[in-house]
Design a protein around this motif. Structure first.
Motif, PDB file in Angstrom:
ATOM      1  N   MET A 238     -17.064  26.393  57.289  1.00  0.00           N
ATOM      2  CA  MET A 238     -16.436  26.210  55.985  1.00  0.00           C
ATOM      3  C   MET A 238     -17.312  26.805  54.882  1.00  0.00           C
ATOM      4  O   MET A 238     -18.521  26.584  54.852  1.00  0.00           O
ATOM      5  CB  MET A 238     -16.231  24.716  55.733  1.00  0.00           C
ATOM      6  CG  MET A 238     -15.580  24.388  54.388  1.00  0.00           C
ATOM      7  SD  MET A 238     -15.506  22.595  54.098  1.00  0.00           S
ATOM      8  CE  MET A 238     -14.363  22.066  55.374  1.00  0.00           C
ATOM      9  N   ASP A 241     -17.139  27.131  48.552  1.00  0.00           N
ATOM     10  CA  ASP A 241     -16.055  26.786  47.629  1.00  0.00           C
ATOM     11  C   ASP A 241     -15.116  25.762  48.239  1.00  0.00           C
ATOM     12  O   ASP A 241     -14.668  24.820  47.554  1.00  0.00           O
ATOM     13  CB  ASP A 241     -15.272  28.040  47.235  1.00  0.00           C
ATOM     14  CG  ASP A 241     -16.074  28.960  46.331  1.00  0.00           C
ATOM     15  OD1 ASP A 241     -17.072  28.498  45.749  1.00  0.00           O
ATOM     16  OD2 ASP A 241     -15.698  30.147  46.214  1.00  0.00           O
ATOM     17  N   GLU A 242     -14.797  25.931  49.525  1.00  0.00           N
ATOM     18  CA  GLU A 242     -13.908  24.973  50.184  1.00  0.00           C
ATOM     19  C   GLU A 242     -14.585  23.615  50.307  1.00  0.00           C
ATOM     20  O   GLU A 242     -13.962  22.569  50.098  1.00  0.00           O
ATOM     21  CB  GLU A 242     -13.492  25.490  51.561  1.00  0.00           C
ATOM     22  CG  GLU A 242     -12.404  24.658  52.221  1.00  0.00           C
ATOM     23  CD  GLU A 242     -11.918  25.249  53.526  1.00  0.00           C
ATOM     24  OE1 GLU A 242     -10.914  24.730  54.055  1.00  0.00           O
ATOM     25  OE2 GLU A 242     -12.536  26.204  54.033  1.00  0.00           O
ATOM     26  N   LYS A 245     -14.372  21.901  47.053  1.00  0.00           N
ATOM     27  CA  LYS A 245     -13.005  21.455  46.778  1.00  0.00           C
ATOM     28  C   LYS A 245     -12.766  20.077  47.371  1.00  0.00           C
ATOM     29  O   LYS A 245     -12.255  19.164  46.687  1.00  0.00           O
ATOM     30  CB  LYS A 245     -12.003  22.453  47.340  1.00  0.00           C
ATOM     31  CG  LYS A 245     -10.541  22.049  47.125  1.00  0.00           C
ATOM     32  CD  LYS A 245      -9.585  22.945  47.877  1.00  0.00           C
ATOM     33  CE  LYS A 245      -9.532  22.609  49.354  1.00  0.00           C
ATOM     34  NZ  LYS A 245      -8.478  23.364  50.090  1.00  0.00           N
ATOM     35  N   TYR A 246     -13.146  19.896  48.633  1.00  0.00           N
ATOM     36  CA  TYR A 246     -12.950  18.593  49.266  1.00  0.00           C
ATOM     37  C   TYR A 246     -13.884  17.543  48.677  1.00  0.00           C
ATOM     38  O   TYR A 246     -13.525  16.361  48.571  1.00  0.00           O
ATOM     39  CB  TYR A 246     -13.137  18.708  50.777  1.00  0.00           C
ATOM     40  CG  TYR A 246     -12.011  19.455  51.446  1.00  0.00           C
ATOM     41  CD1 TYR A 246     -10.704  18.961  51.402  1.00  0.00           C
ATOM     42  CD2 TYR A 246     -12.229  20.655  52.108  1.00  0.00           C
ATOM     43  CE1 TYR A 246      -9.657  19.644  51.996  1.00  0.00           C
ATOM     44  CE2 TYR A 246     -11.188  21.344  52.710  1.00  0.00           C
ATOM     45  CZ  TYR A 246      -9.903  20.837  52.646  1.00  0.00           C
ATOM     46  OH  TYR A 246      -8.859  21.516  53.227  1.00  0.00           O
TER      47      TYR A 246
END
Length: 253
Positions: A238, A241-242, A245-246
């Motif tokens: 991952m 940025d992802e 996000k989470y």
């Protein structure tokens, strides 16, 4: 998983018993890039050079019992700017017929089927079910995630739960299940998302000083292609940025 309309590998085979002089020159250059660990240059060469796919197909069909040749060909089809998922399906299924004791090829074919609205038959499901119980845990995780997408309009979360049970270090099942639970049970959904991020953090994503890093190959590396592919599809690679996000979703009140 049939009717991809891409031609199977037997139809694409040139029938030559050895590589042509031009094809051998391509392979020699590829080997030189790998030996020098020049994977950025390797990927650029693979993307820009005409005839690479045909050379790799011919090379496989000269000895389809050689796993590394299938890895090269299927890995090539997944390179950015190429990404021919229909070929990945077709070649993965064919590779599995030559290597029935190596379920990775079937898992990869099944995984990309769910993303592309191809048909997963009852026979495919039966074979996948047997491989889930017999194969390595990371391949079991891929198979479960693939079966969860059997219906393009419905995500079967019972298979996501099985992925967690079979491969508890994988990230993707926790993220998918967490997103699902957020709607009706926000606290449980956030807990599952956090469990997914914890697996990124402690298995893959941060160094001892808390700085983000990613140990997967940025470019196609045939020597680590399987590990890199599994890490990507199970969510271990991952990106930052992802991850953030989470993290924001988890911290939202």
């Amino acid at each position: 998983m049939n009717d991809y309309n891409v031609g199977n590998i037997f139809e694409l085979d040139s029938g030559n018993e050895t590589l042509s002089v031009e094809q051998q020159a391509m392979m020699d250059r590829i080997d030189a890039y790998v030996e020098a660990n020049q994977f950025k240059q390797l990927e650029h060469y693979l993307q820009q050079t005409r005839g690479i796919e045909q050379m790799l197909i011919d090379r496989v069909m000269m000895d389809p019992t050689d796993n590394s040749r299938w890895d090269w060909l299927i890995g090539y089809e997944l390179i950015d700017t190429i990404k021919d998922f229909a070929r990945v399906n077709s070649f993965g299924l064919t590779a599995h017929t030559f290597h029935p004791d190596d379920p990775f090829y079937f898992a990869l074919a099944l995984y990309w089927t769910g993303w592309n609205d191809f048909v997963i038959t009852d026979e495919d499901v039966a074979l996948a079910e047997s491989l889930i119980e017999q194969g390595p845990v990371e391949v079991s995780g891929l198979l479960c995630i693939a079966l969860a997408r059997r219906d393009i309009d419905h995500f079967d979360y019972t298979y996501v739960q099985r992925a967690i049970e079979r491969c508890p270090w994988a990230v993707e099942p926790y993220i998918r299940l967490g997103e699902h639970r957020l709607r009706a049970h926000p606290a449980e959904g956030k807990m599952l998302l956090q469990q997914g991020l914890d697996r990124v953090k402690y298995t893959w994503g941060f160094d001892q000083k808390g700085r983000w890093f990613n140990t997967g190959s940025q470019y196609f590396n045939p020597t680590t292609w399987r590990q890199d592919t599994i890490a990507e599809l199970l969510g271990l690679s991952m990106d930052h940025d992802e991850y953030k996000k989470y993290e924001r979703i988890i911290n939202t009140k």
